[in-house]
Design a protein around this motif. Structure first.
Motif, PDB file in Angstrom:
ATOM      1  N   THR A 306      -6.337  15.197  -4.889  1.00 55.23           N
ATOM      2  CA  THR A 306      -6.263  16.635  -5.157  1.00 55.23           C
ATOM      3  C   THR A 306      -6.222  16.823  -6.678  1.00 55.23           C
ATOM      4  OG1 THR A 306      -3.845  16.565  -4.987  1.00 55.23           O
ATOM      5  CG2 THR A 306      -5.073  17.182  -3.012  1.00 55.23           C
ATOM      6  N   LEU A 307      -7.234  17.522  -7.208  1.00 59.45           N
ATOM      7  CA  LEU A 307      -7.367  17.749  -8.650  1.00 59.45           C
ATOM      8  C   LEU A 307      -7.256  16.416  -9.403  1.00 59.45           C
ATOM      9  CD1 LEU A 307      -5.281  21.062  -8.912  1.00 59.45           C
ATOM     10  CD2 LEU A 307      -7.775  20.783  -8.773  1.00 59.45           C
ATOM     11  N   GLU A 308      -6.288  16.292 -10.290  1.00 56.63           N
ATOM     12  CA  GLU A 308      -6.141  15.077 -11.090  1.00 56.63           C
ATOM     13  C   GLU A 308      -4.995  14.199 -10.584  1.00 56.63           C
ATOM     14  OE1 GLU A 308      -8.228  14.080 -13.671  1.00 56.63           O
ATOM     15  OE2 GLU A 308      -9.391  15.710 -12.786  1.00 56.63           O
ATOM     16  N   SER A 309      -4.640  14.359  -9.320  1.00 54.91           N
ATOM     17  CA  SER A 309      -3.520  13.572  -8.798  1.00 54.91           C
ATOM     18  C   SER A 309      -3.885  12.096  -8.753  1.00 54.91           C
ATOM     19  CB  SER A 309      -3.151  14.056  -7.395  1.00 54.91           C
ATOM     20  OG  SER A 309      -4.218  13.842  -6.502  1.00 54.91           O
ATOM     21  N   PRO A 310      -2.932  11.219  -9.104  1.00 52.24           N
ATOM     22  CA  PRO A 310      -3.224   9.783  -9.115  1.00 52.24           C
ATOM     23  C   PRO A 310      -3.134   9.164  -7.727  1.00 52.24           C
ATOM     24  CG  PRO A 310      -0.975  10.163  -9.829  1.00 52.24           C
ATOM     25  CD  PRO A 310      -1.585  11.527  -9.608  1.00 52.24           C
ATOM     26  N   LEU A 311      -3.861   8.081  -7.547  1.00 46.31           N
ATOM     27  CA  LEU A 311      -3.694   7.212  -6.386  1.00 46.31           C
ATOM     28  C   LEU A 311      -3.057   5.917  -6.851  1.00 46.31           C
ATOM     29  CD1 LEU A 311      -7.129   7.691  -4.555  1.00 46.31           C
ATOM     30  CD2 LEU A 311      -4.955   8.817  -4.068  1.00 46.31           C
ATOM     31  N   THR A 312      -2.439   5.223  -5.915  1.00 44.14           N
ATOM     32  CA  THR A 312      -1.752   3.976  -6.231  1.00 44.14           C
ATOM     33  C   THR A 312      -2.421   2.826  -5.487  1.00 44.14           C
ATOM     34  OG1 THR A 312       0.321   5.209  -6.497  1.00 44.14           O
ATOM     35  CG2 THR A 312       0.484   2.816  -6.281  1.00 44.14           C
ATOM     36  N   PHE A 313      -2.812   1.790  -6.247  1.00 45.65           N
ATOM     37  CA  PHE A 313      -3.553   0.665  -5.697  1.00 45.65           C
ATOM     38  C   PHE A 313      -2.762  -0.636  -5.804  1.00 45.65           C
ATOM     39  CE2 PHE A 313      -6.764   3.706  -6.925  1.00 45.65           C
ATOM     40  CZ  PHE A 313      -7.799   3.560  -6.011  1.00 45.65           C
ATOM     41  N   VAL A 314      -2.995  -1.520  -4.830  1.00 46.12           N
ATOM     42  CA  VAL A 314      -2.632  -2.932  -4.941  1.00 46.12           C
ATOM     43  C   VAL A 314      -3.941  -3.702  -4.816  1.00 46.12           C
ATOM     44  CG1 VAL A 314      -1.399  -4.871  -3.898  1.00 46.12           C
ATOM     45  CG2 VAL A 314      -0.342  -2.593  -3.957  1.00 46.12           C
ATOM     46  N   GLU A 374       2.772 -11.096  -8.808  1.00 46.85           N
ATOM     47  CA  GLU A 374       1.953 -12.164  -8.227  1.00 46.85           C
ATOM     48  C   GLU A 374       2.064 -12.226  -6.715  1.00 46.85           C
ATOM     49  OE1 GLU A 374       1.240 -16.985  -8.661  1.00 46.85           O
ATOM     50  OE2 GLU A 374       2.543 -15.926 -10.076  1.00 46.85           O
ATOM     51  N   TYR A 375       3.234 -11.899  -6.164  1.00 51.46           N
ATOM     52  CA  TYR A 375       3.441 -12.053  -4.721  1.00 51.46           C
ATOM     53  C   TYR A 375       3.345 -10.705  -4.014  1.00 51.46           C
ATOM     54  CZ  TYR A 375       4.843 -16.659  -6.207  1.00 51.46           C
ATOM     55  OH  TYR A 375       4.841 -17.910  -6.763  1.00 51.46           O
ATOM     56  N   LEU A 376       2.811 -10.750  -2.797  1.00 52.26           N
ATOM     57  CA  LEU A 376       2.436  -9.530  -2.092  1.00 52.26           C
ATOM     58  C   LEU A 376       3.614  -8.582  -1.868  1.00 52.26           C
ATOM     59  CD1 LEU A 376       0.404  -7.817  -0.568  1.00 52.26           C
ATOM     60  CD2 LEU A 376       0.853  -9.194   1.456  1.00 52.26           C
ATOM     61  N   GLU A 377       4.735  -9.079  -1.367  1.00 56.37           N
ATOM     62  CA  GLU A 377       5.852  -8.180  -1.072  1.00 56.37           C
ATOM     63  C   GLU A 377       6.308  -7.451  -2.324  1.00 56.37           C
ATOM     64  OE1 GLU A 377      10.291  -8.146   1.054  1.00 56.37           O
ATOM     65  OE2 GLU A 377       9.085  -9.977   1.025  1.00 56.37           O
ATOM     66  N   GLY A 378       6.418  -8.177  -3.426  1.00 56.48           N
ATOM     67  CA  GLY A 378       6.802  -7.550  -4.691  1.00 56.48           C
ATOM     68  C   GLY A 378       5.767  -6.544  -5.152  1.00 56.48           C
ATOM     69  N   ALA A 379       4.499  -6.843  -4.908  1.00 54.74           N
ATOM     70  CA  ALA A 379       3.431  -5.924  -5.306  1.00 54.74           C
ATOM     71  C   ALA A 379       3.514  -4.618  -4.535  1.00 54.74           C
ATOM     72  CB  ALA A 379       2.071  -6.587  -5.089  1.00 54.74           C
ATOM     73  N   LEU A 380       3.772  -4.703  -3.226  1.00 57.87           N
ATOM     74  CA  LEU A 380       3.882  -3.497  -2.412  1.00 57.87           C
ATOM     75  C   LEU A 380       5.100  -2.666  -2.817  1.00 57.87           C
ATOM     76  CD1 LEU A 380       2.953  -4.968   1.090  1.00 57.87           C
ATOM     77  CD2 LEU A 380       1.542  -3.454  -0.330  1.00 57.87           C
ATOM     78  N   VAL A 392       0.378  10.487   0.637  1.00 55.04           N
ATOM     79  CA  VAL A 392      -0.852   9.751   0.283  1.00 55.04           C
ATOM     80  C   VAL A 392      -0.572   8.260   0.369  1.00 55.04           C
ATOM     81  CG1 VAL A 392      -2.581   9.322  -1.496  1.00 55.04           C
ATOM     82  CG2 VAL A 392      -1.616  11.619  -1.216  1.00 55.04           C
ATOM     83  N   PRO A 393      -1.331   7.529   1.142  1.00 55.37           N
ATOM     84  CA  PRO A 393      -1.052   6.099   1.339  1.00 55.37           C
ATOM     85  C   PRO A 393      -1.299   5.278   0.071  1.00 55.37           C
ATOM     86  CG  PRO A 393      -2.573   6.949   3.019  1.00 55.37           C
ATOM     87  CD  PRO A 393      -2.465   7.988   1.937  1.00 55.37           C
ATOM     88  N   LEU A 394      -0.685   4.090   0.020  1.00 58.82           N
ATOM     89  CA  LEU A 394      -1.051   3.093  -0.977  1.00 58.82           C
ATOM     90  C   LEU A 394      -2.380   2.477  -0.552  1.00 58.82           C
ATOM     91  CD1 LEU A 394       2.325   1.131  -1.387  1.00 58.82           C
ATOM     92  CD2 LEU A 394       1.559   3.158  -2.629  1.00 58.82           C
ATOM     93  N   ILE A 395      -3.224   2.162  -1.510  1.00 59.46           N
ATOM     94  CA  ILE A 395      -4.526   1.574  -1.198  1.00 59.46           C
ATOM     95  C   ILE A 395      -4.502   0.101  -1.570  1.00 59.46           C
ATOM     96  CG2 ILE A 395      -7.006   1.609  -1.636  1.00 59.46           C
ATOM     97  CD1 ILE A 395      -5.122   4.721  -2.480  1.00 59.46           C
ATOM     98  N   VAL A 396      -4.728  -0.746  -0.602  1.00 62.04           N
ATOM     99  CA  VAL A 396      -4.781  -2.194  -0.812  1.00 62.04           C
ATOM    100  C   VAL A 396      -6.235  -2.622  -0.653  1.00 62.04           C
ATOM    101  CG1 VAL A 396      -3.911  -4.432  -0.074  1.00 62.04           C
ATOM    102  CG2 VAL A 396      -2.469  -2.397   0.170  1.00 62.04           C
TER     103      VAL A 396
END
Length: 416
Positions: A306-314, A374-380, A392-396
């Motif tokens: 929506t507009l300039e809203s950020p998304l969050t990626f892993v 480096e590790y997945l759980e910490g990344a999430l 809005v979901p996290l995008i992996v």
């Protein structure tokens, strides 16, 4: 043994095994993106039509036996280990020197013969012309390829297939057989279609182009997300039409509807929920690992922005990948990215995750909001802290191997 494209070794090994590929018929599917989805649509349509079906796809998502399905169910790990070991021992005894993928291909073909399937849906591993699966000739009245299919073609594996769409298209079109009908996704670039049409003409092959509108009737029934799935489904539907009209397979409209509705293809634009330290995380998991796949993923993500809203990626990426075509469509300057890795891939020791710092440096060309875990759980967990909206979901994304790690993690953490 890493990738070494050739048909000599696989031909020799299949001969030693008694040519198991001569005991069933085949639908052969190539392409850069979408071929796995097409295979899944087709195998589910065939199963719904009471046609005994094998499916061979690669790479595996969870475990190597996932690659070999009988009526849409993976063979057991014990059965896989037993048959693979048998094939490997024959390879060593005969000094054939087959690659890991060639061993896997021969194992799948051998298992299909043992289960006495009628039709196998076989996905090309890499390219087409020299891929191990291309050892199967055109249908001769008893066995062979009934129909070939080519999905969307884009730049990927350039070091092996060529640096241009024309070169890559020639390799993909190498699955076209003399007088065997072929279906191609008509939304491919004009230069790709020209190459494929030329190869089809040279082989007296009737070529059918498909378009998303062919799948419009299934709009409310396709369980796989993304507009591009309409193109994939259209290819599968045309293949089913050919099986009915040319080979008299009894595939009813109801069987097609049931097959489409039952289709599953995890790790590809999949929405799910994970729980980490009692925190609920909504995720979009996608194996997008090249520029074309990233463009399709970005189209879906644009519906969430929506507009300039950020998304969050892993993000994690396989070592050696060309990054700009994959990152440019996805990452905006306001987005947050956590860079991570994926675990080692069973049976493919040459596959490694790109070094986090190298990947992070490239991503910083698109956004300054980059961290490394480096590790997945910490990344999430880290990504969840940056998420700007609970809706809005996290995008992996970035690798099918990362998608597999996430799916395993979700399965493990969902067990009470």
């Amino acid at each position: 043994m890493p990738i070494d494209l050739s048909l000599g070794r696989v031909t020799q090994l299949l001969t030693v095994l008694g040519n198991p590929q001569k005991f069933w018929k085949c639908i052969h599917v190539a392409g850069t993106n979408g071929k796995g989805s097409v295979c899944s649509y087709l195998s589910h349509i065939l199963e719904s039509s009471n046609i005994s079906t094998g499916r061979f796809t690669s790479p595996h998502l969870f475990y190597p036996n996932d690659s070999i399905n009988i009526n849409n169910r993976p063979i057991s790990r014990a059965r896989y280990d037993y048959e693979f070991r048998k094939v490997k021992e024959l390879n060593e005894r005969e000094l054939i020197g087959a690659t890991e993928f060639e061993l896997l291909t021969c194992t799948a073909f051998y298992v299909f013969a043992q289960f006495e399937i009628e039709v196998a849906v076989v996905e090309v591993g890499l390219g087409g012309r020299l891929d191990a699966t291309n050892v199967i000739p055109g249908f001769d009245g008893e066995w062979g390829v009934l129909v070939s299919a080519i999905t969307k073609i884009g730049l990927d594996h350039e070091s092996l297939l060529g640096n241009s769409l024309t070169q890559i298209a020639k390799e993909k079109a190498g699955i076209i057989k003399e007088s065997v009908p072929c279906v191609i996704d008509g939304s491919n670039d004009t230069e790709i279609l020209r190459v494929v049409k030329d190869v089809a003409f040279q082989n007296n092959c009737k070529l059918f182009e498909t378009f998303p509108r062919r799948a419009a009737v299934f709009d409310q029934q396709v369980p796989l997300l993304g507009e591009f799935q309409k193109s994939n489904l259209a290819v599968a539907l045309k293949v089913a039409d050919i099986l009915r009209s040319k080979f008299n397979y009894r595939i009813t409209e109801q069987a097609i509807t049931n097959g489409v509705r039952n289709t599953k293809w995890p790790g590809r634009l999949q929405r799910l929920t994970a729980t980490i330290r009692k925190q609920r995380l909504d995720l979009i998991v996608d194996g997008a690992h090249n520029g074309q796949a990233a463009i399709e993923l970005s189209k879906y993500l644009d519906t969430l922005r929506t507009l300039e809203s950020p998304l969050t990626f892993v993000i994690a990426v396989t070592e050696g990948k060309t990054l700009t075509p994959m990152l440019a469509p996805l990452i905006k300057k306001q987005d947050f990215v956590t860079v991570t890795t994926f675990s080692s891939v069973e049976g493919m020791p040459w596959i490694k995750a790109m070094d986090c710092e190298i990947l992070a440096r490239e991503i910083r060309k698109f956004t300054s909001n980059v961290t490394v875990q480096e590790y997945l759980e910490g990344a999430l967990i880290n990504a969840a802290q940056f998420s700007q909206s609970p809706t809005v979901p996290l995008i992996v994304c970035g690798s099918l191997y990362l998608a597999a790690d996430v799916l395993k993690f979700v399965e493990k953490t969902s067990i009470p």
